[in-house]
Scaffold this active site. Structure first.
Site, PDB file in Angstrom:
ATOM      1  N   HIS A 259       0.823  -1.203   0.000  1.00 56.19           N
ATOM      2  CA  HIS A 259       0.000   0.000   0.000  1.00 56.19           C
ATOM      3  C   HIS A 259       0.862   1.260   0.000  1.00 56.19           C
ATOM      4  O   HIS A 259       2.057   1.244   0.313  1.00 56.19           O
ATOM      5  CB  HIS A 259      -0.911   0.012   1.232  1.00 56.19           C
ATOM      6  CG  HIS A 259      -0.154   0.021   2.526  1.00 56.19           C
ATOM      7  ND1 HIS A 259       0.398   1.153   3.063  1.00 56.19           N
ATOM      8  CD2 HIS A 259       0.160  -0.980   3.378  1.00 56.19           C
ATOM      9  CE1 HIS A 259       1.014   0.869   4.201  1.00 56.19           C
ATOM     10  NE2 HIS A 259       0.894  -0.432   4.411  1.00 56.19           N
ATOM     11  N   GLU A 335      -1.902  -7.302   7.757  1.00 55.84           N
ATOM     12  CA  GLU A 335      -0.573  -7.179   8.343  1.00 55.84           C
ATOM     13  C   GLU A 335      -0.521  -7.875   9.706  1.00 55.84           C
ATOM     14  O   GLU A 335      -1.550  -8.143  10.331  1.00 55.84           O
ATOM     15  CB  GLU A 335      -0.213  -5.688   8.474  1.00 55.84           C
ATOM     16  CG  GLU A 335       1.157  -5.381   9.062  1.00 55.84           C
ATOM     17  CD  GLU A 335       2.307  -6.012   8.288  1.00 55.84           C
ATOM     18  OE1 GLU A 335       2.484  -7.236   8.425  1.00 55.84           O
ATOM     19  OE2 GLU A 335       3.021  -5.283   7.588  1.00 55.84           O
TER      20      GLU A 335
END
Length: 456
Positions: A259, A335
């Site tokens: 990202h 994550e």
């Protein structure tokens, strides 16, 4: 019956920026170039220029013989899939162009085929000539184009099948094309502990990459040229990677996108799945748009799967809007949970929790303070997600929009590297990496930490 091949391309130096297109009509039986068209169109996006090139090529073919069947060959996966009806057209600026292209011929008279960029040199050269002319305040001139081509040294050895408009002039055209704008080499990776600390487990080691290596990596990230065989439908079949037998079929190819930046990234703070879930910063949003443009130019992505966290969903949405694709969310791509370390810098963690940090750096089973997720547990989760996605997308190219630990873990597992290798990889915000998975269980790492799309 006479048959035409139309090869078309378009480009924008800035996207949007000064743009132009090129089109060539070819006799399918002889490979003879019948018509060349090119035009500087002012400020526009790559996709608009590509559609304008398609329109010009179709119109030129229809002027020659409105009853002849036409095969369109382009290196824009987006245009080919949209015009074939397999991808939705969501961008309001693309819909009228696509409708206009569809109306030039009766339904069924035109077919579309994606070709690798290196097989579209003729149209690419014309598009670049048109943009060069626009830079000089002129329009493209066919006579000047042919004079420049004839002045260049020519390799008379055919370099492709009949009709690809390259036989007898491949090297000259490649020299004249000069490559697309916006493909500046990526900067060399820096060593040390860099990036979002939560999303970058780099403690030691320095990685540098030569320009030649970067060019090779970008080539590997795109589908290989198709073999001579074709399917019953006439569409070329993708070839497999080096070291794999052709009967294994095309691999599932994962394009791994980290990202874009969040407010925590420049401060190198742990930002996993157990913290505040920050959105992208202004820099991160610009990075998402740049990577979306780059992926649209490459034209290889067929599906998008994202982590459920805000920063990945926002990055994925920018790419999806550019490619006209839907986003699927997979919780397995989230994550690592960094527990009590969320929001802290590496130095702050070392000061407050030195023993826990040392254990975490030495043992993949160790958890961050406060019940976070160990790297060993993360690896189990990522491997399960990987296996599910490989089965679901066999033979397809999928963009996985995720985080540093999942990407590094996928690369580590593909290489069969030990857990400590996580600390020896650099992964920048909005970077691209690629791993291919074959039917025999083998995996091939094709790209790591490409940030060339963020330059220029």
């Amino acid at each position: 019956m006479r048959e035409f091949i139309v090869e078309a391309d378009g480009g924008s130096r800035g996207n949007p920026g000064p743009a132009g297109y090129g089109s060539v009509v070819i006799d399918a039986a002889t490979g003879e170039t019948l018509v060349e068209r090119a035009e500087y169109i002012g400020i526009a996006t790559n996709n608009v220029a590509e559609y304008r090139g398609l329109l010009a090529g179709l119109r030129a073919a229809r002027e020659l013989d409105p009853a002849a069947p036409v095969r369109v060959r382009m290196d824009s996966k987006l245009v080919v899939e949209q015009m074939s009806g397999r991808w939705k057209i969501k961008h309001p600026g693309m819909k009228p162009l696509a409708a206009e292209a569809a109306g030039i011929y009766p339904p069924g008279q035109v077919t579309y085929e994606w070709i690798p960029r290196e097989h579209n040199k003729h149209a690419d050269r014309l598009a670049n000539e048109a943009m060069d002319a626009g830079k000089r305040g002129e329009q493209w001139d066919a006579g000047a184009s042919m004079a420049a081509l004839n002045a260049a040294p020519v390799d008379r050895t055919p370099s492709g099948p009949p009709g690809d408009a390259r036989a007898g002039a491949a090297k000259a055209r490649e020299a004249l094309a000069g490559g697309r704008a916006g493909s500046a080499p990526a900067p060399a990776s820096a060593g040390g502990y860099t990036g979002d600390t939560a999303d970058t487990a780099t403690v030691t080691g320095t990685a540098t990459t030569s320009d030649a290596d970067r060019r090779a990596a970008r080539t590997l990230a795109s589908p290989s040229p198709a073999p001579a065989s074709a399917s019953a439908s006439g569409q070329a079949q993708p070839s497999v990677g080096w070291g794999a037998a052709p009967d294994l079929g095309a691999p599932a190819t994962f394009v791994l996108l980290r990202h874009g930046e969040t407010p925590l990234t420049p401060e190198k703070r742990f930002s996993g799945s157990g913290g505040s879930d920050p959105a992208l910063s202004a820099v991160g949003r610009e990075q998402a748009e740049r990577v979306a443009d780059a992926l649209a130019r490459r034209g290889t992505v067929q599906h998008i799967v994202a982590s459920p966290l805000a920063r990945t969903r926002e990055t994925a949405a920018a790419v999806a809007a550019r490619l006209g694709l839907e986003v699927t969310v997979d919780d397995g791509l989230r994550e690592t949970d960094f527990g009590a370390w969320e929001g802290l810098t590496f130095g702050e963690v070392r000061e407050r929790y030195p023993d826990d940090l040392n254990a975490w750096l030495a043992d993949p089973e160790a958890e961050p303070t406060g019940g976070g997720e160990s790297f060993a547990a993360t690896a189990v989760r990522i491997a399960a997600a990987r296996d599910k996605l490989v089965a679901a997308y066999a033979g397809r190219t999928v963009l996985l929009v995720t985080h540093v630990t999942p990407i590094k873990t996928l690369v580590r597992l593909a290489l069969g590297a030990p857990p400590e290798s996580l600390f020896r990889m650099e992964l920048s915000a909005a970077s691209l990496s690629v791993v291919a998975y074959y039917a025999d269980g083998n995996a091939s790492v094709r790209l790591l930490n490409d940030t060339s799309h963020l330059r220029g």
